[in-house]
Scaffold this motif. Structure first.
Motif, PDB file in Angstrom:
ATOM      1  N   ARG A   1     -56.512 -99.005  34.434  1.00 48.46           N
ATOM      2  CA  ARG A   1     -56.981 -99.190  33.052  1.00 48.46           C
ATOM      3  C   ARG A   1     -58.221 -98.316  32.867  1.00 48.46           C
ATOM      4  O   ARG A   1     -59.041 -98.196  33.776  1.00 48.46           O
ATOM      5  N   VAL A   2     -58.348 -97.714  31.697  1.00 46.36           N
ATOM      6  CA  VAL A   2     -59.576 -97.014  31.333  1.00 46.36           C
ATOM      7  C   VAL A   2     -60.339 -97.929  30.378  1.00 46.36           C
ATOM      8  O   VAL A   2     -59.803 -98.345  29.339  1.00 46.36           O
ATOM      9  N   LEU A   3     -61.579 -98.283  30.745  1.00 45.29           N
ATOM     10  CA  LEU A   3     -62.411 -99.148  29.913  1.00 45.29           C
ATOM     11  C   LEU A   3     -63.459 -98.272  29.245  1.00 45.29           C
ATOM     12  O   LEU A   3     -64.262 -97.628  29.923  1.00 45.29           O
ATOM     13  N   ALA A   4     -63.434 -98.218  27.933  1.00 44.35           N
ATOM     14  CA  ALA A   4     -64.329 -97.327  27.189  1.00 44.35           C
ATOM     15  C   ALA A   4     -65.416 -98.129  26.490  1.00 44.35           C
ATOM     16  O   ALA A   4     -65.154 -99.178  25.901  1.00 44.35           O
ATOM     17  N   THR A   5     -66.646 -97.621  26.565  1.00 43.11           N
ATOM     18  CA  THR A   5     -67.787 -98.245  25.890  1.00 43.11           C
ATOM     19  C   THR A   5     -68.630 -97.143  25.259  1.00 43.11           C
ATOM     20  O   THR A   5     -68.406 -95.963  25.474  1.00 43.11           O
TER      21      THR A   5
ATOM     22  N   ASP B   1     -72.750 -89.131  29.071  1.00 40.66           N
ATOM     23  CA  ASP B   1     -71.546 -89.890  29.396  1.00 40.66           C
ATOM     24  C   ASP B   1     -71.607 -90.299  30.864  1.00 40.66           C
ATOM     25  O   ASP B   1     -71.895 -89.466  31.736  1.00 40.66           O
ATOM     26  N   THR B   2     -71.353 -91.571  31.141  1.00 40.29           N
ATOM     27  CA  THR B   2     -71.389 -92.073  32.519  1.00 40.29           C
ATOM     28  C   THR B   2     -70.022 -92.625  32.883  1.00 40.29           C
ATOM     29  O   THR B   2     -69.391 -93.329  32.091  1.00 40.29           O
ATOM     30  N   VAL B   3     -69.579 -92.296  34.082  1.00 45.37           N
ATOM     31  CA  VAL B   3     -68.275 -92.745  34.573  1.00 45.37           C
ATOM     32  C   VAL B   3     -68.488 -93.672  35.765  1.00 45.37           C
ATOM     33  O   VAL B   3     -69.204 -93.322  36.711  1.00 45.37           O
ATOM     34  N   PHE B   4     -67.885 -94.866  35.707  1.00 43.57           N
ATOM     35  CA  PHE B   4     -67.889 -95.822  36.814  1.00 43.57           C
ATOM     36  C   PHE B   4     -66.480 -95.853  37.399  1.00 43.57           C
ATOM     37  O   PHE B   4     -65.509 -95.975  36.645  1.00 43.57           O
TER      38      PHE B   4
ATOM     39  N   ALA C   1     -64.315 -96.900  34.217  1.00 32.83           N
ATOM     40  CA  ALA C   1     -65.053 -97.237  32.993  1.00 32.83           C
ATOM     41  C   ALA C   1     -65.829 -95.993  32.564  1.00 32.83           C
ATOM     42  O   ALA C   1     -66.457 -95.332  33.389  1.00 32.83           O
ATOM     43  N   ILE C   2     -65.751 -95.676  31.287  1.00 29.35           N
ATOM     44  CA  ILE C   2     -66.412 -94.481  30.768  1.00 29.35           C
ATOM     45  C   ILE C   2     -67.305 -94.888  29.604  1.00 29.35           C
ATOM     46  O   ILE C   2     -66.822 -95.419  28.596  1.00 29.35           O
ATOM     47  N   SER C   3     -68.598 -94.673  29.777  1.00 35.70           N
ATOM     48  CA  SER C   3     -69.562 -94.957  28.718  1.00 35.70           C
ATOM     49  C   SER C   3     -69.824 -93.659  27.961  1.00 35.70           C
ATOM     50  O   SER C   3     -70.313 -92.684  28.530  1.00 35.70           O
TER      51      SER C   3
END
Length: 528
Positions: A434-438, A302-305, A295-297
């Motif tokens: 999956r890449v989840l973008a927010t 920018d924060t990556v989980f 997950a990339i905010s």
């Protein structure tokens, strides 16, 4: 078709600026939400942004009783709205990570004997040895960080054990400072809680265990053995293990809700309290990350989980125990040069227009003909470096790029950095990744196309409003069935699915495999 449900699950989030609650039913539909904003609804505590910034500008604290009174207020709001507490089968929650609460000797008995005739803040007002809790914004413990790293043999050795090098905001270093500057209050302390386990204690009417996931953000826990690291405890303060208690899995059922809530609000005596966790682990649950997902905010920073099976801790980023799977881990990486840098390049190279910015991305080829740009306008966190570095396809340093090339170089560089540092921590892209973008930039499809191409994975967008809160409501439901072997993904399969936005461009994988290697070499050559 989903049937209506008369059962629900609560998720609380004790964040920096507010206390929030979400209720979901068996179908994972949100049936209630409420919030208490600390500055405006509890003005007597005189916080700004939920905190007190001290005169040294380094020490940052929050009043513990403000958090307690906020719980009084939010439960009162729920009661006034007609919320049926008897329908709550389980509750869980999260707290801002790293903050700590110091319970005074005798407080356990006060928690156990709470009278339903009085609000919590009156019952507990004398329970805290330290009345203003250090929180994650505090950066006053540099001396303690240096001492801890030296005691363990260096930053990498500490990271190998605890998942992170020493950070000023991490709880162990905050405890060490209190022991050094205020030994009397440390000695009066019967139990040290994280904000998360403090909040769980309020509901349990007893001291709640620190969970593995939030406990990973203390520089004190051996994340492979899932127990306190004795060398770390010894380097921080005397008698610390006894004050922390034994950590438990994040899915643990801690017990039933205190009779205080049964009598005052009408909770069922069978309502279970599931271990509370940190806000970042709570968000991972709310985003429903699975193995291989990232997950990339895309925000101011920018924060990556990451969901990781075989972690490799480094002196950059953080490894935590996974909050929904006790056999797995999660990683968190923060990149300071996020939206402000994207906006600077938009102003300079796209006339201030996101539309023109997108046109530049479309007009340039995947891989940007080998041109690479690294843009650290302000001191970066990952890695610790500042400056702008550009090379052409022959690895020759250049002073600038044409505007369209500059736009793509920025976006490719930012995403190559995220992949490179994620893989350093042990992240592996799987076939089902999956890449989840927010965040703000996730609304730009052309930026997300580059993201999909760099990671060679489809990109989805998700609504992360209240993700920690929602994640903890999901965790409450999962906690009831986890002991029967039901995995988190199965327990929350009714939740709304993320929205597919883009898939990788055919052929991009090979281009970025070569570019990733070159990017890593250039970052090391330029800054390390």
């Amino acid at each position: 078709m989903a049937l209506p449900s008369d059962r629900c699950y609560l998720g609380f989030d004790f964040s920096t600026q507010q206390l929030k609650v979400v209720a979901v039913d068996d179908n994972l539909t949100i049936v209630h939400q409420s919030a208490v904003h600390f500055d405006t609804e509890l003005p007597e505590y005189r916080t700004q942004g939920g905190v007190h910034v001290h005169s040294d500008r380094l020490t940052v604290t929050s009043p513990v009783l403000m958090w307690v009174k906020a719980l009084d207020l939010i439960l009162g709001k729920m009661k006034a709205s007609g919320f049926d507490f008897s329908s709550v089968k389980a509750l869980s929650g999260s707290g801002q990570q790293h903050g700590s609460v110091y319970w005074k000797e005798g407080s356990r008995q006060i928690l156990r004997d709470m009278s339903p005739d009085k609000p919590l803040h009156e019952l507990l007002e004398s329970c805290f040895a330290v009345t203003d809790s250090p929180v994650w914004m505090d950066s006053s413990t540099t001396e303690q960080c240096q001492h801890l790293e030296q005691a363990l043999g260096g930053a990498q050795q500490l990271a190998d054990i605890t998942g992170s090098r020493a950070y000023e905001r991490f709880t162990g270093n905050q405890i060490a400072k209190i022991w050094k500057t205020d030994p009397g209050h440390y000695k009066q302390t019967e139990r040290i809680s994280l904000v998360s386990s403090f909040a769980a204690s309020l509901f349990l009417g007893d001291y709640a265990a620190i969970d593995y996931s939030d406990g990973s953000g203390m520089n004190l826990m051996d994340i492979s053995k899932k127990e306190w690291a004795q060398h770390c405890l010894g380097a921080v303060a005397p008698g610390l293990g006894g004050k922390l208690g034994t950590p438990l899995p994040s899915v643990a059922v801690l017990g039933s809700v205190s009779s205080y809530y049964v009598q005052r609000y009408g909770f069922s005596p069978d309502c279970k309290v599931i271990a509370f966790t940190g806000d970042n682990p709570g968000s991972l649950a709310g985003m429903r990350l699975q193995e291989g997902d990232i997950a990339i905010s895309l925000g101011t920073s920018d924060t990556v989980f990451l969901w990781i099976q075989d972690p490799r801790p480094t002196v950059e980023g953080h490894i935590f125990c996974n909050p929904v799977d006790s056999q797995a881990y999660m990683a968190l990486i923060c990149f300071k040069n996020g939206s402000f840098t994207r906006e600077r390049i938009r102003e300079e190279c796209a006339g201030g227009s996101w539309e023109e910015f997108s046109k530049a991305l479309k007009a340039t080829p995947v891989g940007n003909n080998g041109n690479i740009g690294i843009y650290f306008d302000v001191m970066e966190i990952t890695p610790a470096a500042v400056g702008v570095h550009r090379v052409n396809g022959e690895n020759d340093r250049v002073a600038g790029f044409p505007e369209e090339v500059e736009v793509r170089a920025l976006i490719e560089g930012q995403f190559l950095a995220k992949r490179a540092h994620a893989e350093k921590l042990g992240y592996k892209i799987l076939q089902e990744t999956r890449v989840l973008a927010t965040g703000g930039a996730s609304s730009n499809k052309d930026i997300l196309q580059v993201l999909a191409d760099v990671f060679n994975a489809p990109v989805y967008t998700i609504d992360t409003a209240n993700s920690a809160c929602l994640g903890c409501a999901y965790r409450a439901l999962h906690g009831l069935v986890a002991e029967m072997g039901v995995c988190f993904a199965e327990a929350v399969q009714m939740a709304p699915e993320p929205k597919l936005v883009v898939t990788p461009t055919p052929g991009a994988e090979k281009v970025y495999e070569r570019l990733l290697k070159r990017y890593t070499e250039q970052e090391q050559r330029a800054f390390l």
